[in-house]
Design a protein around this motif. Structure first.
Motif, PDB file in Angstrom:
ATOM      1  N   LEU A 178       7.381   3.626  -0.484  1.00  0.00           N
ATOM      2  CA  LEU A 178       7.798   2.342   0.080  1.00  0.00           C
ATOM      3  C   LEU A 178       9.299   2.341   0.260  1.00  0.00           C
ATOM      4  O   LEU A 178      10.045   2.751  -0.639  1.00  0.00           O
ATOM      5  N   THR A 190       8.540  -3.509 -10.601  1.00  0.00           N
ATOM      6  CA  THR A 190       7.773  -2.451 -11.258  1.00  0.00           C
ATOM      7  C   THR A 190       6.289  -2.797 -11.175  1.00  0.00           C
ATOM      8  O   THR A 190       5.910  -3.966 -11.010  1.00  0.00           O
ATOM      9  N   LEU A 192       4.148  -2.182  -8.867  1.00  0.00           N
ATOM     10  CA  LEU A 192       3.638  -2.575  -7.550  1.00  0.00           C
ATOM     11  C   LEU A 192       2.427  -1.735  -7.159  1.00  0.00           C
ATOM     12  O   LEU A 192       2.371  -0.534  -7.430  1.00  0.00           O
ATOM     13  N   ARG A 193       1.463  -2.375  -6.514  1.00  0.00           N
ATOM     14  CA  ARG A 193       0.315  -1.697  -5.926  1.00  0.00           C
ATOM     15  C   ARG A 193       0.400  -1.867  -4.409  1.00  0.00           C
ATOM     16  O   ARG A 193       1.052  -2.795  -3.902  1.00  0.00           O
ATOM     17  N   TRP A 194      -0.267  -0.972  -3.691  1.00  0.00           N
ATOM     18  CA  TRP A 194      -0.202  -1.008  -2.223  1.00  0.00           C
ATOM     19  C   TRP A 194      -0.700  -2.348  -1.683  1.00  0.00           C
ATOM     20  O   TRP A 194      -0.102  -2.922  -0.773  1.00  0.00           O
ATOM     21  N   ASP A 196      -0.435  -5.198  -2.949  1.00  0.00           N
ATOM     22  CA  ASP A 196       0.523  -6.274  -3.198  1.00  0.00           C
ATOM     23  C   ASP A 196       1.492  -6.462  -2.036  1.00  0.00           C
ATOM     24  O   ASP A 196       2.150  -7.505  -1.936  1.00  0.00           O
ATOM     25  N   LEU A 197       1.581  -5.454  -1.166  1.00  0.00           N
ATOM     26  CA  LEU A 197       2.581  -5.460  -0.094  1.00  0.00           C
ATOM     27  C   LEU A 197       2.028  -5.915   1.242  1.00  0.00           C
ATOM     28  O   LEU A 197       2.748  -5.914   2.244  1.00  0.00           O
ATOM     29  N   TRP A 216      -2.903  -1.049   5.803  1.00  0.00           N
ATOM     30  CA  TRP A 216      -3.467  -1.852   4.722  1.00  0.00           C
ATOM     31  C   TRP A 216      -4.875  -2.264   5.089  1.00  0.00           C
ATOM     32  O   TRP A 216      -5.136  -2.721   6.209  1.00  0.00           O
ATOM     33  N   ASN A 264       8.071   4.686  -5.449  1.00  0.00           N
ATOM     34  CA  ASN A 264       6.740   5.270  -5.564  1.00  0.00           C
ATOM     35  C   ASN A 264       5.714   4.159  -5.752  1.00  0.00           C
ATOM     36  O   ASN A 264       5.895   3.282  -6.606  1.00  0.00           O
ATOM     37  N   ILE A 265       4.658   4.195  -4.975  1.00  0.00           N
ATOM     38  CA  ILE A 265       3.534   3.271  -5.119  1.00  0.00           C
ATOM     39  C   ILE A 265       2.318   4.141  -5.435  1.00  0.00           C
ATOM     40  O   ILE A 265       1.845   4.886  -4.559  1.00  0.00           O
ATOM     41  N   ALA A 268      -0.574   4.309  -2.914  1.00  0.00           N
ATOM     42  CA  ALA A 268      -0.268   4.304  -1.475  1.00  0.00           C
ATOM     43  C   ALA A 268      -1.072   5.392  -0.773  1.00  0.00           C
ATOM     44  O   ALA A 268      -1.154   6.521  -1.266  1.00  0.00           O
TER      45      ALA A 268
END
Length: 294
Positions: A178, A190, A192-194, A196-197, A216, A264-265, A268
């Protein structure tokens, strides 16, 4: 000699005013090796009358008889045997130098951004070991350049449906990271998951980018999409906090920017790198050799 004896349909003048061509020598060597006009014509993909006319023209050009024509045997004259030895040497020399020059052919490779280093290094070494050369071109739209024959090979990351005359092959799979503005609250986030974006404004390089709304599974249909057409615009828009973006992990070391942080996710989805070439008409021998090592 009438123009029917020339495969390209261009009339060839009779007599000594015409030059001996490689086609004359190849036809003569094939005839001598087959010792039969019919078999030699088949081998050369010619009609028998065309082969006969080609040999007759060769005899007129050198002004001597090469073959003793009898109904029961095929026999060369002394001059014919001498020409055969020289013709074989000439053709072997031409074939050798042609093969050497072709092996040193330069392949024009176009890429949009962040050339996959490991793949390129290994491919370049293998291709250059065969005597070839690779020239790299940074192009916003490598597939368009490939379609117009500006390059021989296109390297791209955006999954797309190619026209029927182009073919592609996946050459690498890359971890996706990301990209966010350094002053964005996300830069310090901190865990974060894919997913969440999915609602954040997204910067999309519509020509060569790896990440877009469809990256997504459940993207917000109302999320703002900011579009651009190359990597330089993309990274500046991310740095300006116009939106988030996705990029291969190698961007962290290959495309650092003081205004961008790469995160880094863990979940992802990966991105892929593809190599494309023109499959119709048939690729050149140099392109085929490149594909063989790529």
């Amino acid at each position: 000699m009438d123009e029917a004896a020339r495969p390209d349909g261009v009339p060839t003048p009779a007599g000594g005013s015409a030059n001996i061509e490689l086609r004359h020598l190849r036809a003569y060597v094939a005839l001598c090796e087959e010792a039969n006009y019919t078999r030699a014509a088949v081998r050369l993909h010619l009609s028998q009358p065309a082969l006969t006319r080609t040999i007759q023209q060769l005899e007129r050009q050198i002004e001597c008889r090469l073959i003793e024509r009898t109904s029961r045997r095929f026999e060369l004259t002394d001059e014919g045997a001498e020409l055969l030895a020289h013709a074989r040497r000439i053709l072997a020399d031409v074939d050798t130098v042609t093969a050497q020059l072709r092996s040193r052919a330069t392949i024009e490779v176009g890429f949009a951004w962040l050339l996959p280093t490991t793949w390129h290094t290994a491919t370049r070494r293998r291709y250059e070991a065969l005597g070839g050369r690779i020239t790299l071109h940074r192009i916003d739209d490598p597939l368009a350049a490939l379609d117009t024959r500006a390059i021989d090979i296109a390297i791209y990351r955006r999954e797309t449906r190619l026209p029927s005359h182009l073919e592609s092959r996946r050459i690498a799979t890359e971890q996706r990271v990301l990209a966010v503005a350094a002053h964005s609250p996300l830069a310090e986030a901190t865990g974060l998951r894919w997913a969440d974006l999915a609602a954040y404004p997204l910067v999309v390089n519509v020509v060569s980018g790896t990440t877009h709304a469809d990256s997504w599974e459940h993207a917000d249909p109302n999320r703002p999409i900011i579009t651009c057409r190359n990597f330089d615009e993309w990274i500046e828009l991310v740095a300006a906090n116009r939106g988030i973006g996705g990029a291969p992990a190698l961007a962290r070391t290959r495309a650092p920017h003081p205004g961008v942080v790469y995160l880094n996710i863990p979940d992802a989805p990966p991105s892929h790198v593809y190599l494309a070439w023109r499959a119709k008409p048939e690729p050149s021998r140099a392109v085929q050799r490149f594909l063989g090592v790529a």
